[in-house]
Write a protein that holds these residues in place. Structure first.
Motif, PDB file in Angstrom:
ATOM      1  N   LEU A 190       1.348  -1.779   0.124  1.00  0.00           N
ATOM      2  CA  LEU A 190      -0.183  -0.251  -0.204  1.00  0.00           C
ATOM      3  C   LEU A 190       1.202   1.325  -0.077  1.00  0.00           C
ATOM      4  O   LEU A 190       0.533   2.218  -0.866  1.00  0.00           O
ATOM      5  N   LYS A 191       1.977   1.375   0.825  1.00  0.00           N
ATOM      6  CA  LYS A 191       2.856   2.425   1.211  1.00  0.00           C
ATOM      7  C   LYS A 191       3.527   2.378  -0.706  1.00  0.00           C
ATOM      8  O   LYS A 191       3.662   3.788  -0.766  1.00  0.00           O
ATOM      9  N   THR A 192       4.254   1.567  -1.227  1.00  0.00           N
ATOM     10  CA  THR A 192       4.801   1.833  -2.347  1.00  0.00           C
ATOM     11  C   THR A 192       3.800   2.148  -3.315  1.00  0.00           C
ATOM     12  O   THR A 192       4.244   2.931  -4.458  1.00  0.00           O
ATOM     13  N   HIS A 193       2.879   1.490  -3.723  1.00  0.00           N
ATOM     14  CA  HIS A 193       1.319   1.626  -4.725  1.00  0.00           C
ATOM     15  C   HIS A 193       0.973   3.496  -4.049  1.00  0.00           C
ATOM     16  O   HIS A 193       1.105   3.880  -4.980  1.00  0.00           O
ATOM     17  N   PHE A 194       0.658   3.946  -3.049  1.00  0.00           N
ATOM     18  CA  PHE A 194       0.763   5.150  -2.756  1.00  0.00           C
ATOM     19  C   PHE A 194       1.468   5.710  -3.295  1.00  0.00           C
ATOM     20  O   PHE A 194       1.359   7.023  -3.453  1.00  0.00           O
ATOM     21  N   TYR A 195       3.184   5.950  -3.033  1.00  0.00           N
ATOM     22  CA  TYR A 195       3.893   7.314  -3.234  1.00  0.00           C
ATOM     23  C   TYR A 195       4.856   6.980  -5.103  1.00  0.00           C
ATOM     24  O   TYR A 195       4.906   7.658  -5.223  1.00  0.00           O
ATOM     25  N   ASN A 196       3.605   6.075  -5.505  1.00  0.00           N
ATOM     26  CA  ASN A 196       4.083   5.446  -6.083  1.00  0.00           C
ATOM     27  C   ASN A 196       3.067   5.716  -7.946  1.00  0.00           C
ATOM     28  O   ASN A 196       2.945   6.012  -9.206  1.00  0.00           O
ATOM     29  N   HIS A 197       1.645   6.334  -7.798  1.00  0.00           N
ATOM     30  CA  HIS A 197       0.424   7.140  -8.104  1.00  0.00           C
ATOM     31  C   HIS A 197       1.158   8.120  -9.146  1.00  0.00           C
ATOM     32  O   HIS A 197       1.678   9.191  -8.079  1.00  0.00           O
ATOM     33  N   PRO A 198       0.698   8.377  -9.820  1.00  0.00           N
ATOM     34  CA  PRO A 198       0.850   9.608 -10.798  1.00  0.00           C
ATOM     35  C   PRO A 198       0.815  10.973 -10.085  1.00  0.00           C
ATOM     36  O   PRO A 198       1.588  11.970 -10.049  1.00  0.00           O
ATOM     37  N   GLU A 199      -0.848  10.922  -9.852  1.00  0.00           N
ATOM     38  CA  GLU A 199      -1.260  11.875  -9.161  1.00  0.00           C
ATOM     39  C   GLU A 199      -0.909  12.471  -8.161  1.00  0.00           C
ATOM     40  O   GLU A 199      -0.066  13.424  -7.288  1.00  0.00           O
TER      41      GLU A 199
END
Length: 382
Positions: free
Chosen positions: A338-347
């Motif tokens: 969840l942390k990784t996906h959050f910080y790599n989200h384009p927006e």
């Protein structure tokens, strides 16, 4: 005075000779061109290596080679699962899933201690002792990452120069990054890959951060605490926390003039262990001394670990602890992804930079900015 014109003419004549002999007037620091050395690298071999590295094996190929005991495939697979690139996540999960049925057939030993206690020296002596008994040993060494440059030396292979040459040993250093607890972010998954590769003894060396060792304790079967005598840390070691988790305390560097101090420290730690409540495993922690440098007392350490595994397998605590650890790491993996996906989200990447500046300029509170980012992330997931 009548000799002056003669000397002037002599200097002029000498100067003209020097000019004729060395018309370019080269500096004394100039170098003479020597013999050109032949190219020490074969262009054909270099291209072959580059093409090999450029070719990325599939997940199935990695799993197949790992099961054959290929250390190169194992190293590449660990690099893959350590990658923070979200595009590598699916392939990494496929490799782990393929190796999982062949894992859980080893004993896992965590080793920690303060910096300078001699963890690397002890692990090399301990690992060589295990390989002499026919064991296959994998060492997952975790090096601390700089909070300033974010770099890590990863010098454990250099320290363990004898063990690294052993055919029955595998050493993989990893940077701790921003992970707490003295272990790398993907150490748990690396254990599964090493077990699938045929290593029956997994040793995890932590960075030695003192009392923040709960992460490594939650992924190993046996937790070993290294101490040294005469360093003024006896009182620190007696404190609850790190000693409460230890299944054995080994006082290293018990050699030379330090033997008497090591024996005294052993007595003190034995007394301190009686103050702690009994462990759920039914095991009573042991204290012993050794010298990793002189390779004395290493066999006694392995004897203690063997007695522990015999006890916990007889009373079924071994399987119970493995199940609890699997559940714990499922929750940890969810949090990490969840942390990784959050910080790599384009927006989120764009919005995060904007809110950082707003927080620095006191235009918005850190808590309000965090809530705004989370709301934006979850709204995009709907």
């Amino acid at each position: 005075m009548w000799l002056l014109p003669f000397f002037q003419k002599s200097r002029t004549f000498t100067k003209s000779i020097l000019v004729l002999k060395n018309p370019e007037k080269k500096s004394a620091l100039s170098e003479v061109n020597g013999i050109n050395q032949p190219n020490s690298v074969s262009d054909a071999v270099a291209r072959q290596i580059q093409n090999f590295r450029r070719k990325q094996p599939s997940a199935a190929e990695l799993v197949s080679n790992i099961l054959k005991g290929d250390k190169t495939a194992l190293s590449r697979a660990i690099t893959l699962i350590e990658s923070t690139n979200v595009d590598h996540l699916a392939k990494a999960n496929e490799v782990i899933q393929g190796c999982l049925p062949h894992a859980n057939k080893s004993v896992r030993i965590g080793i920690t201690g303060v910096p300078g206690v001699g963890k690397s020296t002890f692990i090399e002596a301990f690992g060589k002792h295990l390989t002499s008994l026919g064991k296959k040993v994998a060492v997952l060494a975790v090096d601390p990452s700089s909070s300033i440059s974010h770099g890590s030396i990863l010098g454990d292979k250099t320290r363990m120069e004898e063990l690294v040459k052993d055919e029955n040993a595998f050493i993989r250093p990893s940077a701790s990054g921003d992970s707490l607890g003295g272990v790398a972010r993907k150490t748990r998954e690396a254990i599964i890959l090493c077990e699938a590769c045929g290593f029956d003894t997994i040793i995890i060396e932590t960075v030695g951060v003192g009392q923040s060792e709960t992460a490594v304790h939650s992924m190993v079967d046996f937790f070993l605490l290294l101490k040294i005598a005469g360093a003024g840390d006896e009182l620190q070691g007696i404190k609850r926390g790190i000693m409460e988790m230890a299944d054995a305390i080994v006082i290293n560097k018990a050699d030379g003039d330090n033997i008497a101090k090591a024996k005294l420290a052993k007595t003190e730690f034995n007394r301190a262990l009686h103050l702690f409540p009994a462990k759920n495993s039914g095991w009573t922690p042991k204290v012993t001394t050794c010298s990793a440098f002189e390779k004395t007392g290493i066999d006694n350490v392995w004897s203690i670990i063997t007695d522990y595994f015999q006890l916990v397998k007889e009373n079924d605590y071994f399987d119970y602890k493995r199940k609890e650890q699997n559940q714990f790491w499922m929750m940890e993996t969810i949090n990490e992804q969840l942390k990784t996906h959050f910080y790599n989200h384009p927006e989120i990447i764009t919005l995060l930079e904007q809110n950082k500046k707003a927080v620095q300029n006191n235009e918005v509170s850190p808590f309000a900015a965090a809530q705004l980012l989370l709301n934006q992330y979850f709204n995009n997931r709907k």
